[in-house]
Design a protein around this motif. Structure first.
Motif, short mmCIF file in Angstrom:
data_model
loop_
_atom_site.label_atom_id
_atom_site.label_comp_id
_atom_site.label_asym_id
_atom_site.label_seq_id
_atom_site.Cartn_x
_atom_site.Cartn_y
_atom_site.Cartn_z
N ARG A 254 86.26 45.91 39.24
CA ARG A 254 85.19 45.50 38.32
C ARG A 254 85.27 44.00 38.02
O ARG A 254 84.27 43.30 38.01
N GLU A 255 86.50 43.53 37.78
CA GLU A 255 86.67 42.12 37.44
C GLU A 255 86.35 41.23 38.63
O GLU A 255 85.78 40.14 38.47
N ALA A 256 86.70 41.67 39.83
CA ALA A 256 86.41 40.88 41.03
C ALA A 256 84.91 40.72 41.23
O ALA A 256 84.43 39.64 41.62
N VAL A 257 84.15 41.78 40.97
CA VAL A 257 82.69 41.70 41.10
C VAL A 257 82.13 40.72 40.08
O VAL A 257 81.27 39.88 40.41
N ARG A 258 82.64 40.78 38.86
CA ARG A 258 82.16 39.85 37.83
C ARG A 258 82.50 38.41 38.20
O ARG A 258 81.68 37.50 38.03
N LEU B 7 89.89 30.69 45.45
CA LEU B 7 88.69 29.92 45.77
C LEU B 7 89.00 28.42 45.79
O LEU B 7 88.47 27.67 46.63
N ASP B 8 89.87 27.99 44.88
CA ASP B 8 90.26 26.59 44.86
C ASP B 8 91.04 26.22 46.12
O ASP B 8 90.84 25.14 46.70
N GLU B 9 91.92 27.14 46.54
CA GLU B 9 92.66 26.91 47.79
C GLU B 9 91.69 26.80 48.97
O GLU B 9 91.83 25.92 49.82
N GLN C 273 91.72 34.69 37.14
CA GLN C 273 92.34 33.41 37.45
C GLN C 273 92.91 33.39 38.86
O GLN C 273 92.82 32.38 39.57
N ALA C 274 93.49 34.51 39.31
CA ALA C 274 94.02 34.58 40.67
C ALA C 274 92.89 34.43 41.69
O ALA C 274 93.05 33.76 42.73
N PHE C 275 91.75 35.03 41.40
CA PHE C 275 90.58 34.90 42.28
C PHE C 275 90.12 33.43 42.32
O PHE C 275 89.90 32.86 43.40
#
Length: 248
Positions: A43-47, A225-227, A219-221
């Motif tokens: 759910r959090e990944a989709v958001r 994305l930053d990487e 934050q891990a996601f």
């Protein structure tokens, strides 16, 4: 709230959600507890994908090899899938998420197949994030099925064998119409694809994270994305700055 889309934000992110069982084991819990904890991260990944303006999010939910797990665990995974679709489908629809399922459905039980069909049918017209669920999916099986479809098309006179190329083959795989993943993330520290999107990930960037899937938060996601934003994607070409250096 959506974040500003940087120029190097991936259009398509695929995630191998690994480590549920180890997460549970480290806490003295049954493996199924890890799978249930992992649902919240879905759910959090989709958001987060929506916030980051990612167009496609593919999640490796259940592989064709997962049937070899203990019967009790497989049964619980099927129950979690049913619960997720029945509970979350309405919310996904409200959030304008379009659900697409890839994988082999012929061998699935009618109730599971019906739920997957319902999720696709109900959200088909949505224009937000496309959530691609890889269920009963294995890339080698996908390529075998695609090859059979191509052979049938050739046999029926619908396809000239000489016209078969990378583009035409891509029209026969499960992800037809979906851009290849720009970024593939795998949690749990393992560094392999495990039969996931072998054709599609030919030029994907990979980020392997040590955290287990139930610990993969927003934050891990964003860190992944930053990487990705720091990567120099060349697709086999020589970077322009290198060409200038050679010619100077």
């Amino acid at each position: 709230m959506q974040l500003d889309r940087p120029s190097k934000t991936p259009r398509h992110v695929a995630i191998i959600m690994d480590g549920n069982g180890r997460w549970a084991g480290a806490r003295g819990l049954a493996r199924t507890a890890g799978h249930r904890a992992g649902v919240e991260r879905v759910r959090e990944a989709v958001r987060t994908a929506h916030e980051a303006n990612i167009e496609y999010l593919t999640l490796f939910a259940f592989s064709s090899e997962n049937w070899n797990r203990p019967e009790e665990e497989v049964s619980d995974l099927m129950g979690i899938l049913k619960y997720f679709i029945r509970k979350d489908l309405a919310e996904l629809h409200r959030e304008n998420v379009c659900v697409k399922v890839i994988g082999c459905r012929q061998s699935l039980k009618p109730d599971i197949r019906g739920l997957l069909d319902e999720a696709e049918d109900r959200t088909r017209g949505n224009t937000g994030v496309t959530l691609v669920i890889a269920f009963n999916y294995g890339s080698r099986n996908e390529l075998v099925r695609a090859t059979r479809l191509i052979a049938e098309a050739v046999q029926a006179g619908q396809l000239d064998p000489c016209s078969i190329n990378e583009h035409s083959l891509s029209a026969f795989v499960d992800t037809a119409g979906i851009p290849d993943p720009d970024l593939v993330i795998r949690t749990s520290g393992e560094q392999r694809l495990s039969n996931f999107l072998l054709w599609q990930a030919a030029y994907s960037e990979f980020v392997f994270l040590p955290c287990l899937w139930p610990d993969f938060d927003r934050q891990a996601f964003l860190n992944a994305l930053d990487e990705y934003s720091r990567r120099d994607r060349r697709f086999g070409a020589i970077p322009a700055r290198a060409e200038r250096a050679v010619g100077s």
